[in-house]
Scaffold this active site. Structure first.
Site, PDB file in Angstrom:
ATOM      1  N   CYS A 138     -75.353 -58.039  83.710  1.00  0.00           N
ATOM      2  CA  CYS A 138     -75.300 -57.738  82.313  1.00  0.00           C
ATOM      3  C   CYS A 138     -75.359 -55.992  83.767  1.00  0.00           C
ATOM      4  O   CYS A 138     -74.723 -55.355  82.846  1.00  0.00           O
ATOM      5  CB  CYS A 138     -76.837 -56.725  82.255  1.00  0.00           C
ATOM      6  SG  CYS A 138     -77.971 -57.929  81.044  1.00  0.00           S
TER       7      CYS A 138
ATOM      8  N   CYS B 287     -80.167 -56.671  86.541  1.00  0.00           N
ATOM      9  CA  CYS B 287     -79.987 -58.020  86.357  1.00  0.00           C
ATOM     10  C   CYS B 287     -78.385 -57.727  87.240  1.00  0.00           C
ATOM     11  O   CYS B 287     -77.850 -56.834  86.363  1.00  0.00           O
ATOM     12  CB  CYS B 287     -79.654 -58.410  84.768  1.00  0.00           C
ATOM     13  SG  CYS B 287     -78.664 -60.408  84.697  1.00  0.00           S
TER      14      CYS B 287
ATOM     15  N   HIS C 156     -78.676 -63.877  80.620  1.00  0.00           N
ATOM     16  CA  HIS C 156     -77.137 -64.431  81.589  1.00  0.00           C
ATOM     17  C   HIS C 156     -78.280 -65.424  82.204  1.00  0.00           C
ATOM     18  O   HIS C 156     -77.993 -66.452  82.835  1.00  0.00           O
ATOM     19  CB  HIS C 156     -77.454 -63.786  82.688  1.00  0.00           C
ATOM     20  CG  HIS C 156     -76.366 -63.007  82.242  1.00  0.00           C
ATOM     21  ND1 HIS C 156     -76.610 -61.534  81.695  1.00  0.00           N
ATOM     22  CD2 HIS C 156     -75.233 -62.788  81.813  1.00  0.00           C
ATOM     23  CE1 HIS C 156     -75.213 -60.523  81.648  1.00  0.00           C
ATOM     24  NE2 HIS C 156     -74.278 -61.992  81.723  1.00  0.00           N
TER      25      HIS C 156
ATOM     26  N   HIS D 202     -60.877 -64.277  79.092  1.00  0.00           N
ATOM     27  CA  HIS D 202     -61.124 -65.932  77.827  1.00  0.00           C
ATOM     28  C   HIS D 202     -61.119 -65.449  76.704  1.00  0.00           C
ATOM     29  O   HIS D 202     -60.759 -63.712  76.719  1.00  0.00           O
ATOM     30  CB  HIS D 202     -62.188 -66.857  78.271  1.00  0.00           C
ATOM     31  CG  HIS D 202     -63.508 -66.282  78.278  1.00  0.00           C
ATOM     32  ND1 HIS D 202     -63.674 -64.475  77.020  1.00  0.00           N
ATOM     33  CD2 HIS D 202     -64.413 -65.869  78.944  1.00  0.00           C
ATOM     34  CE1 HIS D 202     -64.636 -64.914  77.329  1.00  0.00           C
ATOM     35  NE2 HIS D 202     -65.697 -65.415  78.288  1.00  0.00           N
TER      36      HIS D 202
ATOM     37  N   LYS E 145     -71.201 -72.034  73.379  1.00  0.00           N
ATOM     38  CA  LYS E 145     -70.855 -71.013  74.072  1.00  0.00           C
ATOM     39  C   LYS E 145     -69.879 -71.520  75.027  1.00  0.00           C
ATOM     40  O   LYS E 145     -69.363 -72.167  75.804  1.00  0.00           O
ATOM     41  CB  LYS E 145     -72.167 -70.867  75.145  1.00  0.00           C
ATOM     42  CG  LYS E 145     -72.469 -68.989  75.259  1.00  0.00           C
ATOM     43  CD  LYS E 145     -74.050 -69.483  75.339  1.00  0.00           C
ATOM     44  CE  LYS E 145     -73.703 -68.441  76.042  1.00  0.00           C
ATOM     45  NZ  LYS E 145     -74.490 -68.267  77.173  1.00  0.00           N
TER      46      LYS E 145
ATOM     47  N   CYS F 271     -83.599 -63.371  82.272  1.00  0.00           N
ATOM     48  CA  CYS F 271     -82.626 -62.173  81.957  1.00  0.00           C
ATOM     49  C   CYS F 271     -82.114 -63.307  80.212  1.00  0.00           C
ATOM     50  O   CYS F 271     -81.662 -63.978  80.721  1.00  0.00           O
ATOM     51  CB  CYS F 271     -81.526 -61.786  82.068  1.00  0.00           C
ATOM     52  SG  CYS F 271     -80.341 -60.394  81.150  1.00  0.00           S
TER      53      CYS F 271
ATOM     54  N   HIS G 194     -62.777 -61.728  76.264  1.00  0.00           N
ATOM     55  CA  HIS G 194     -61.881 -60.859  76.285  1.00  0.00           C
ATOM     56  C   HIS G 194     -61.186 -60.384  75.538  1.00  0.00           C
ATOM     57  O   HIS G 194     -60.222 -59.077  75.246  1.00  0.00           O
ATOM     58  CB  HIS G 194     -61.428 -60.611  77.831  1.00  0.00           C
ATOM     59  CG  HIS G 194     -62.890 -61.067  78.711  1.00  0.00           C
ATOM     60  ND1 HIS G 194     -62.579 -62.360  79.151  1.00  0.00           N
ATOM     61  CD2 HIS G 194     -63.986 -60.569  78.887  1.00  0.00           C
ATOM     62  CE1 HIS G 194     -63.981 -62.727  79.553  1.00  0.00           C
ATOM     63  NE2 HIS G 194     -64.604 -61.609  79.682  1.00  0.00           N
TER      64      HIS G 194
ATOM     65  N   LYS H 259     -68.009 -70.634  82.301  1.00  0.00           N
ATOM     66  CA  LYS H 259     -67.022 -70.967  83.054  1.00  0.00           C
ATOM     67  C   LYS H 259     -67.891 -73.283  83.576  1.00  0.00           C
ATOM     68  O   LYS H 259     -66.506 -73.986  83.956  1.00  0.00           O
ATOM     69  CB  LYS H 259     -67.483 -71.040  84.810  1.00  0.00           C
ATOM     70  CG  LYS H 259     -66.254 -70.793  85.075  1.00  0.00           C
ATOM     71  CD  LYS H 259     -66.434 -69.881  86.014  1.00  0.00           C
ATOM     72  CE  LYS H 259     -65.668 -68.457  87.348  1.00  0.00           C
ATOM     73  NZ  LYS H 259     -66.189 -68.737  88.553  1.00  0.00           N
TER      74      LYS H 259
HETATM   75  N1  MSP Z   1     -67.147 -54.342  82.432  1.00  0.00           N
HETATM   76  C1  MSP Z   1     -68.167 -54.188  81.327  1.00  0.00           C
HETATM   77  C2  MSP Z   1     -67.735 -52.988  80.048  1.00  0.00           C
HETATM   78  C3  MSP Z   1     -67.190 -51.358  81.099  1.00  0.00           C
HETATM   79  S1  MSP Z   1     -66.920 -50.410  79.849  1.00  0.00           S
HETATM   80  C4  MSP Z   1     -66.806 -49.019  80.165  1.00  0.00           C
HETATM   81  C5  MSP Z   1     -68.706 -56.147  80.372  1.00  0.00           C
HETATM   82  N2  MSP Z   1     -66.744 -56.253  81.079  1.00  0.00           N
HETATM   83  S2  MSP Z   1     -66.814 -57.531  80.486  1.00  0.00           S
HETATM   84  O1  MSP Z   1     -66.060 -58.948  81.138  1.00  0.00           O
HETATM   85  O2  MSP Z   1     -68.293 -58.990  80.584  1.00  0.00           O
HETATM   86  O3  MSP Z   1     -67.232 -57.877  78.821  1.00  0.00           O
HETATM   87  C6  MSP Z   1     -66.235 -57.200  78.104  1.00  0.00           C
HETATM   88  C7  MSP Z   1     -65.704 -57.819  76.483  1.00  0.00           C
HETATM   89  O4  MSP Z   1     -65.748 -58.861  76.293  1.00  0.00           O
HETATM   90  C8  MSP Z   1     -67.004 -57.205  76.058  1.00  0.00           C
HETATM   91  O5  MSP Z   1     -66.548 -56.567  74.424  1.00  0.00           O
HETATM   92  C9  MSP Z   1     -67.590 -58.179  75.983  1.00  0.00           C
HETATM   93  O6  MSP Z   1     -68.423 -57.682  74.290  1.00  0.00           O
HETATM   94  C10 MSP Z   1     -66.569 -59.242  75.364  1.00  0.00           C
HETATM   95  N3  MSP Z   1     -67.338 -60.245  75.141  1.00  0.00           N
HETATM   96  C11 MSP Z   1     -67.191 -61.598  76.166  1.00  0.00           C
HETATM   97  N4  MSP Z   1     -67.200 -62.802  75.921  1.00  0.00           N
HETATM   98  C12 MSP Z   1     -67.401 -62.596  74.677  1.00  0.00           C
HETATM   99  C13 MSP Z   1     -67.671 -63.747  73.708  1.00  0.00           C
HETATM  100  N5  MSP Z   1     -67.576 -65.064  74.282  1.00  0.00           N
HETATM  101  N6  MSP Z   1     -67.278 -63.209  71.969  1.00  0.00           N
HETATM  102  C14 MSP Z   1     -66.911 -62.182  72.047  1.00  0.00           C
HETATM  103  N7  MSP Z   1     -66.517 -60.883  73.095  1.00  0.00           N
HETATM  104  C15 MSP Z   1     -67.278 -61.545  73.841  1.00  0.00           C
HETATM  105  O7  MSP Z   1     -69.268 -56.398  79.885  1.00  0.00           O
END
Ligand code: MSP
Length: 471
Positions: free
Chosen positions: A129, A126, A146, A18, A292, A143, A21, A295
């Protein structure tokens, strides 16, 4: 140094990509494109974090075999970035044999430093996390990130001697003031370390999915230990050639995963005797229309779909221009449309169109020799060197507005009636500046930049390229 290594986190595949990411990925793409333009050997790495417990849970919920599910989801992530025009160099899957090799070598080096030992872990975990969580960190037993109850686990694991690295880490951060950015995150990490670091478990015995611990098939490598090593995998570690691109110059991460990148990861690298990253930059968190991203709210939509008819460049522009880099941000559909119409369509699109039409009408599309551009990139380059992306993009928009003013003031559509030479000079200057603007825009809006360059390629106007931003 003539190389630049920029990395995004590896994304969990229990869900689809999304805008949150996409933000990490767009930002890394902007930076990679900029340094490529500067002639550096760039390594832009991204990928997927597949060995998590949440992968197993998601596959189960989908009624699929974990390995099949993982393969499908990884493909989906990779294809999303392709559709979004992300020009990465390496896409790492943490289930790959190449990655396992890097992880094993890393463990070997950490072990050789005497930093691994076996002990019993008892406490909360968790799955959201994918981390062990202290009781005092829970809010009402949940947590705080989450809003879920963590699992209580008790198992015999391998532990990493993080406590040994408290002082070395503080010293490193002190000696490298640019290591953690922005400043607020730097302060957050320093105060976390000062509270005292505890050794942490780097294997799991109850989880079956993951990289088998070397020499102990009852354990798998803890997913964060494995995931962080992806940066080494991307550079071809342990092949000695990895040193050509190592260390990572810039990690782009969200603020939620800063502890892993600024405490655990550098400590592991110190232990393994591997050079530490130059900078970890943490960006903020996003909401969509005030909510926020989740899903259940149905707003965790595919980023390319979110861009819709406005296109990915418009989304990139919005995200970088509207959200001061490093701060929390909001994606508002209304504001997105407004920025598209005012800046992209009116200021830039009309500008290019106006110059192209005038040159076609009065010069038969032939522009002639171009003068020197009046666009100066010093502030833009300075902003990039300080990782101030919003500022760098603002600088480009400043020149777009300046050029619009220049045309309004010079009125070439009037001048052409009386002074042809002067008219040609005005158009020449405008095209020279537009081409320079296109080049500065390339890291941010690659498709738009390409279209501007094509419109004025070979000192001719190519109207067939069409409108930059149709309304
Ligand atoms: N798998 C771990 C990272 C491992 S790095 C060796 C992880 N993955 S994640 O898919 O949950 O998130 C990846 C990135 O997306 C992170 O930088 C996270 O901060 C970013 N974001 C996920 N949701 C977000 C928002 N709602 N807003 C901004 N960035 C966010 O963590």
């Amino acid at each position: 140094m003539n190389k630049f290594f920029v990395a995004t986190p590896t994304y969990y595949i229990n869900d689809k990509p999304h805008i949150g990411h996409a933000y990490s990925t767009f930002v890394a793409d902007v930076i990679a494109r900029y340094y490529r333009q500067q002639g550096k050997a760039v390594l832009f790495s991204t990928g997927v974090d597949e060995n998590a417990q949440k992968t197993v849970n998601a596959a189960e919920a989908a009624g699929e075999d974990t390995a099949v599910y993982t393969k499908e989801m990884s493909k989906l992530w990779e294809s999303t970035w392709k559709r979004a025009g992300i020009d990465y160099d390496v896409f790492t899957r943490t289930t790959s044999a190449k990655h396992k090799k890097a992880v094993y070598e890393l463990i070997k080096r950490v072990e050789a430093s005497g930093d691994l030992y076996k002990d019993t872990y008892e406490g909360f975990y968790c799955v959201g996390c994918e981390a062990f969580i202290k009781e005092k960190e829970l809010v009402d037993g949940l947590c705080p990130t989450h809003q879920k109850k963590p699992e209580w686990i008790k198992e015999e694991n391998y532990f990493f001697r993080l406590s040994k690295y408290q002082k070395p880490l503080l010293d490193y951060i002190d000696q490298h003031p640019g290591f953690i950015q922005p400043k607020a995150r730097h302060n957050e990490v320093v105060s976390f370390i000062k509270q005292g670091l505890q050794d942490f478990s780097v294997s799991r015995s109850t989880q079956k999915w993951g990289i088998t611990w070397p020499g102990d098939n009852k354990q798998v490598v803890y997913v964060w230990f494995d995931a962080l090593a992806n940066y080494l995998t991307a550079a071809d570690f342990p092949d000695e050639s990895y040193k050509k691109l190592w260390p990572v110059d810039l990690h782009i991460v969200g603020k939620d995963i800063i502890r892993f990148h600024c405490v655990y990861w550098p400590a592991i690298l110190l232990s393994a005797g591997i050079e530490l990253p130059k900078t970890v930059f943490a960006h903020g968190f996003f909401t969509i229309d005030g909510q926020k991203i989740s899903k259940s709210l149905g707003n965790a939509v595919d980023p390319v779909d979110l861009a819709g008819d406005f296109g990915v460049d418009a989304l990139r522009n919005y995200l970088i221009a509207e959200i001061p880099f490093g701060e929390d941000g909001e994606f508002s559909h209304k504001r997105f449309e407004a920025v598209y119409n005012s800046n992209l369509a009116n200021s830039l699109g009309n500008l290019v169109q106006r110059v192209a039409v005038l040159a076609t009408k009065h010069l038969d599309g032939k522009i002639g020799r171009l003068p020197k551009t009046s666009v100066n990139s010093d502030n833009y380059d300075k902003a990039f060197s300080e990782i101030k992306l919003t500022l760098a993009l603002e600088e480009v928009w400043k020149y777009v507005h300046k050029l619009n003013l220049f045309l309004q003031e010079k009125q070439p559509w009037e001048v052409v009636k009386t002074d042809r030479n002067k008219f040609e000079a005005i158009i020449g200057q405008s095209v020279a500046d537009l081409l320079e603007i296109a080049s500065l825009l390339e890291p941010f809006l690659p498709e738009t930049s390409e279209k501007i360059k094509k419109t004025f390629a070979n000192s001719k106007v190519h109207v067939e390229v069409g409108l930059l931003f149709p309304k």
